[in-house]
Design a protein around this motif. Structure first.
Motif, mmCIF file in Angstrom:
data_model
loop_
_atom_site.group_PDB
_atom_site.id
_atom_site.type_symbol
_atom_site.label_atom_id
_atom_site.label_comp_id
_atom_site.label_asym_id
_atom_site.label_seq_id
_atom_site.Cartn_x
_atom_site.Cartn_y
_atom_site.Cartn_z
ATOM 1 N N VAL A 30 0.839 -1.201 0.000
ATOM 2 C CA VAL A 30 0.000 0.000 0.000
ATOM 3 C C VAL A 30 0.877 1.254 0.000
ATOM 4 O O VAL A 30 0.601 2.209 -0.734
ATOM 5 C CB VAL A 30 -0.987 -0.006 1.191
ATOM 6 N N ARG A 31 1.940 1.248 0.777
ATOM 7 C CA ARG A 31 2.856 2.405 0.779
ATOM 8 C C ARG A 31 3.487 2.605 -0.594
ATOM 9 O O ARG A 31 3.590 3.736 -1.083
ATOM 10 C CB ARG A 31 3.942 2.234 1.844
ATOM 11 N N ARG A 32 3.883 1.526 -1.234
ATOM 12 C CA ARG A 32 4.513 1.624 -2.560
ATOM 13 C C ARG A 32 3.501 2.102 -3.594
ATOM 14 O O ARG A 32 3.837 2.893 -4.479
ATOM 15 C CB ARG A 32 5.122 0.290 -2.982
ATOM 16 N N LEU A 33 2.263 1.630 -3.497
ATOM 17 C CA LEU A 33 1.224 2.086 -4.429
ATOM 18 C C LEU A 33 0.915 3.566 -4.225
ATOM 19 O O LEU A 33 0.691 4.295 -5.198
ATOM 20 C CB LEU A 33 -0.045 1.246 -4.278
ATOM 21 N N THR A 34 0.912 4.005 -2.984
ATOM 22 C CA THR A 34 0.675 5.421 -2.699
ATOM 23 C C THR A 34 1.782 6.276 -3.307
ATOM 24 O O THR A 34 1.514 7.295 -3.953
ATOM 25 C CB THR A 34 0.577 5.651 -1.177
ATOM 26 N N LEU A 35 3.013 5.837 -3.137
ATOM 27 C CA LEU A 35 4.149 6.558 -3.707
ATOM 28 C C LEU A 35 4.123 6.511 -5.235
ATOM 29 O O LEU A 35 4.393 7.517 -5.901
ATOM 30 C CB LEU A 35 5.454 5.973 -3.168
ATOM 31 N N ALA A 36 3.771 5.366 -5.785
ATOM 32 C CA ALA A 36 3.672 5.235 -7.250
ATOM 33 C C ALA A 36 2.618 6.178 -7.796
ATOM 34 O O ALA A 36 2.815 6.796 -8.854
ATOM 35 C CB ALA A 36 3.335 3.792 -7.628
ATOM 36 N N ASN A 37 1.514 6.296 -7.093
ATOM 37 C CA ASN A 37 0.448 7.190 -7.523
ATOM 38 C C ASN A 37 0.927 8.639 -7.472
ATOM 39 O O ASN A 37 0.715 9.406 -8.412
ATOM 40 C CB ASN A 37 -0.785 6.985 -6.647
ATOM 41 N N LEU A 38 1.567 8.999 -6.387
ATOM 42 C CA LEU A 38 2.052 10.368 -6.211
ATOM 43 C C LEU A 38 3.077 10.754 -7.279
ATOM 44 O O LEU A 38 3.037 11.846 -7.831
ATOM 45 C CB LEU A 38 2.673 10.514 -4.813
ATOM 46 N N ARG A 39 3.967 9.807 -7.595
ATOM 47 C CA ARG A 39 5.073 10.090 -8.518
ATOM 48 C C ARG A 39 4.803 9.646 -9.954
ATOM 49 O O ARG A 39 5.661 9.832 -10.817
ATOM 50 C CB ARG A 39 6.337 9.389 -8.036
ATOM 51 N N ASN A 40 3.660 8.993 -10.185
ATOM 52 C CA ASN A 40 3.390 8.394 -11.504
ATOM 53 C C ASN A 40 4.552 7.500 -11.919
ATOM 54 O O ASN A 40 5.091 7.604 -13.022
ATOM 55 C CB ASN A 40 3.108 9.471 -12.556
ATOM 56 N N ASP A 41 4.913 6.598 -11.030
ATOM 57 C CA ASP A 41 6.108 5.769 -11.175
ATOM 58 C C ASP A 41 5.734 4.332 -11.537
ATOM 59 O O ASP A 41 5.290 3.559 -10.680
ATOM 60 C CB ASP A 41 6.901 5.809 -9.875
#
Length: 141
Positions: free
Chosen positions: A92-103
């Protein structure tokens, strides 16, 4: 390791083709839905459709939080359940960061983790262990 499903998870199951499925099959359906949401999020990101990407990631997080993580029984599952909870939190933390950074790389990392978990879960059904020593007996499935 898995408790009786909470009300939100039960509602989600009733809304799907999961009626009559065993608890083990329900977890398979959760993994399938999660992977589909993650793949759709990556495809949306690739197209530059950030609204759709976000919608798919919201679904993915719900699969994790309300389905997979919500079904864990920490009392019966012990260390395995705790480790899964920690892994789900990490995803969930990685998905949140991916969403924020479009990564896309972060999305890919979570896809790989979930695919590994799903493959292992599916392997349980194929195992020839006795019910007493079978890992599913600790999971409640």
């Amino acid at each position: 390791m898995f408790s009786p499903f909470n009300a939100r998870a039960a509602f989600a199951y009733r809304q799907s083709s999961a009626e009559g499925a065993s608890p083990h099959q329900l977890i398979n359906l959760l993994f399938d839905g999660l992977l589909a949401s993650l793949r759709n999020a990556r495809a949306s990101l690739g197209r530059g459709d950030l609204v759709a990407k976000c919608e798919h990631l919201v679904k993915a997080v719900r699969y994790i939080e309300e389905g997979l993580k919500g079904g864990l029984n920490l009392a019966q599952g012990g260390e395995l359940a705790a480790n899964l909870r920690n892994l789900y939190d990490y995803c969930v933390r990685r998905l949140t960061l991916a969403n924020l950074r479009n990564d896309d790389a972060l999305l890919g990392e979570v896809v790989e983790l979930v695919e590994t978990l799903a493959e292992g879960w599916r392997g349980i059904a194929n195992a020839q262990a006795s019910p007493a020593s079978h890992p599913v007996s600790a999971l409640g499935a």
